[in-house]
Design a protein around this motif. Sequence first.
Motif, PDB file in Angstrom:
ATOM      1  N   UNK A  68      -5.045  -7.036 -23.768  1.00  0.00           N
ATOM      2  CA  UNK A  68      -6.085  -7.272 -24.770  1.00  0.00           C
ATOM      3  C   UNK A  68      -6.135  -6.154 -25.798  1.00  0.00           C
ATOM      4  N   UNK A  69      -5.784  -4.929 -25.367  1.00  0.00           N
ATOM      5  CA  UNK A  69      -5.798  -3.789 -26.284  1.00  0.00           C
ATOM      6  C   UNK A  69      -4.554  -3.716 -27.148  1.00  0.00           C
ATOM      7  N   UNK A  70      -3.648  -4.681 -26.970  1.00  0.00           N
ATOM      8  CA  UNK A  70      -2.439  -4.701 -27.774  1.00  0.00           C
ATOM      9  C   UNK A  70      -1.293  -3.916 -27.192  1.00  0.00           C
ATOM     10  N   UNK A  71      -1.393  -3.518 -25.923  1.00  0.00           N
ATOM     11  CA  UNK A  71      -0.321  -2.764 -25.294  1.00  0.00           C
ATOM     12  C   UNK A  71       0.873  -3.636 -24.984  1.00  0.00           C
ATOM     13  N   UNK A  72       1.999  -3.009 -24.758  1.00  0.00           N
ATOM     14  CA  UNK A  72       3.224  -3.743 -24.444  1.00  0.00           C
ATOM     15  C   UNK A  72       3.176  -4.267 -23.016  1.00  0.00           C
ATOM     16  N   UNK A  73       3.999  -5.283 -22.698  1.00  0.00           N
ATOM     17  CA  UNK A  73       4.046  -5.778 -21.310  1.00  0.00           C
ATOM     18  C   UNK A  73       4.421  -4.691 -20.310  1.00  0.00           C
ATOM     19  N   UNK A  74       5.250  -3.724 -20.729  1.00  0.00           N
ATOM     20  CA  UNK A  74       5.648  -2.646 -19.826  1.00  0.00           C
ATOM     21  C   UNK A  74       4.466  -1.728 -19.521  1.00  0.00           C
ATOM     22  N   UNK A  75       3.653  -1.452 -20.540  1.00  0.00           N
ATOM     23  CA  UNK A  75       2.467  -0.630 -20.312  1.00  0.00           C
ATOM     24  C   UNK A  75       1.467  -1.354 -19.419  1.00  0.00           C
ATOM     25  N   UNK A  76       1.317  -2.650 -19.634  1.00  0.00           N
ATOM     26  CA  UNK A  76       0.404  -3.432 -18.792  1.00  0.00           C
ATOM     27  C   UNK A  76       0.882  -3.458 -17.346  1.00  0.00           C
ATOM     28  N   UNK A  77       2.195  -3.630 -17.159  1.00  0.00           N
ATOM     29  CA  UNK A  77       2.747  -3.647 -15.802  1.00  0.00           C
ATOM     30  C   UNK A  77       2.600  -2.293 -15.132  1.00  0.00           C
ATOM     31  N   UNK A  78       2.759  -1.211 -15.898  1.00  0.00           N
ATOM     32  CA  UNK A  78       2.616   0.132 -15.335  1.00  0.00           C
ATOM     33  C   UNK A  78       1.182   0.382 -14.868  1.00  0.00           C
ATOM     34  N   UNK A  79       0.204  -0.049 -15.672  1.00  0.00           N
ATOM     35  CA  UNK A  79      -1.198   0.122 -15.278  1.00  0.00           C
ATOM     36  C   UNK A  79      -1.515  -0.683 -14.021  1.00  0.00           C
ATOM     37  N   UNK A  80      -1.004  -1.908 -13.956  1.00  0.00           N
ATOM     38  CA  UNK A  80      -1.246  -2.736 -12.782  1.00  0.00           C
ATOM     39  C   UNK A  80      -0.587  -2.142 -11.544  1.00  0.00           C
ATOM     40  N   UNK A  81       0.630  -1.616 -11.718  1.00  0.00           N
ATOM     41  CA  UNK A  81       1.344  -1.016 -10.581  1.00  0.00           C
ATOM     42  C   UNK A  81       0.627   0.221 -10.072  1.00  0.00           C
ATOM     43  N   UNK A  82       0.077   1.003 -10.982  1.00  0.00           N
ATOM     44  CA  UNK A  82      -0.629   2.221 -10.590  1.00  0.00           C
ATOM     45  C   UNK A  82      -1.813   1.901  -9.696  1.00  0.00           C
ATOM     46  N   UNK A  83      -2.553   0.849 -10.046  1.00  0.00           N
ATOM     47  CA  UNK A  83      -3.707   0.464  -9.222  1.00  0.00           C
ATOM     48  C   UNK A  83      -3.271  -0.206  -7.921  1.00  0.00           C
ATOM     49  N   UNK A  84      -2.080  -0.798  -7.921  1.00  0.00           N
ATOM     50  CA  UNK A  84      -1.611  -1.488  -6.721  1.00  0.00           C
ATOM     51  C   UNK A  84      -0.950  -0.590  -5.703  1.00  0.00           C
ATOM     52  N   UNK A  85      -0.750   0.686  -6.046  1.00  0.00           N
ATOM     53  CA  UNK A  85      -0.087   1.601  -5.120  1.00  0.00           C
ATOM     54  C   UNK A  85      -0.865   1.739  -3.824  1.00  0.00           C
ATOM     55  N   UNK A  86      -2.190   1.647  -3.912  1.00  0.00           N
ATOM     56  CA  UNK A  86      -3.017   1.833  -2.718  1.00  0.00           C
ATOM     57  C   UNK A  86      -2.685   0.818  -1.636  1.00  0.00           C
ATOM     58  N   UNK A  87      -2.198  -0.371  -2.023  1.00  0.00           N
ATOM     59  CA  UNK A  87      -1.855  -1.380  -1.019  1.00  0.00           C
ATOM     60  C   UNK A  87      -0.722  -0.908  -0.117  1.00  0.00           C
ATOM     61  N   UNK A  88       0.115  -0.002  -0.638  1.00  0.00           N
ATOM     62  CA  UNK A  88       1.168   0.544   0.208  1.00  0.00           C
ATOM     63  C   UNK A  88       0.617   1.365   1.351  1.00  0.00           C
ATOM     64  N   UNK A  89      -0.491   2.077   1.098  1.00  0.00           N
ATOM     65  CA  UNK A  89      -1.124   2.836   2.177  1.00  0.00           C
ATOM     66  C   UNK A  89      -1.717   1.892   3.226  1.00  0.00           C
ATOM     67  N   UNK A  90      -2.232   0.745   2.777  1.00  0.00           N
ATOM     68  CA  UNK A  90      -2.801  -0.214   3.721  1.00  0.00           C
ATOM     69  C   UNK A  90      -1.740  -0.744   4.679  1.00  0.00           C
ATOM     70  N   UNK A  91      -0.489  -0.768   4.222  1.00  0.00           N
ATOM     71  CA  UNK A  91       0.573  -1.321   5.058  1.00  0.00           C
ATOM     72  C   UNK A  91       0.833  -0.516   6.314  1.00  0.00           C
ATOM     73  N   UNK A  92       0.469   0.757   6.317  1.00  0.00           N
ATOM     74  CA  UNK A  92       0.738   1.594   7.483  1.00  0.00           C
ATOM     75  C   UNK A  92      -0.034   1.137   8.721  1.00  0.00           C
TER      76      UNK A  92
END
Length: 232
Positions: A68-92
């Motif tokens: 929505x802010x006009x960012x590129x798809x790569x920037x959007x994917x990076x932001x989403x990935x950053x927030x999704x990292x926590x799910x890796x800790x849940x996997x333990x």
Amino acid sequence: MTVPVPLDRAERRPVLRAAIGIGLYAAAFGASFGAVSVSSGLSLGQTMVLSLVMFSGASQFAFAGVAAAGGSPFAAAAAALLLGVRNGFYGLPLAEILQPRGWRRLGTAHLVIDETTAMAVGQPTRPLQRYAFWTTGIILCVLWQVGTLIGSLAGAAIDPATFGLDAAAPAVYLALLWPRLAGAAQRWVAVAGAGLALVLVPLVPQGVPVIAAASVAVLAGLLPRRTRTPEP
């Protein structure tokens, strides 16, 4: 070979009730995401695919927000990935509880989110933990897609802030987390993580405070525990 002990209805009922309640919240929260996504410029098809493939509310909102802010798809994917990292800790802890094998790991990993993890680790027995994970995961996944579709069709008619849906996710997760804070150590870790996140919010990009707060719990878990001599 250990034969699984079947769960009776009395054991399953409170877990199923809680899973349905969280699922209804997921439908409402998914509707808000659908509305935000299409208002951000994504099409109905793109919104539904994103909701199905990613299936992580915070990451999806981050993706839509950058778009929505006009960012590129790569920037959007990076932001989403950053927030999704926590799910890796849940996997333990969940890997030990669920012990998936082969292709089942893919389906299991897809359902590893905040709510399924909290529901699973909060149960007293291993069979009930597995039942809570799968029941919560399936109900949430289905109702999340339904809510996303409704919100996408409604479009800009739904304002998440007006209905308070922007605060629903942290409120539900706090309700799931609260019973686990039974000891002083758990409470201190929670306070330290929350305090660090609050300090970092105005200083760093979105998503970094979440990772920093999770690192507090990881570091606390690595510290040696003091053993207390049992009293006679």
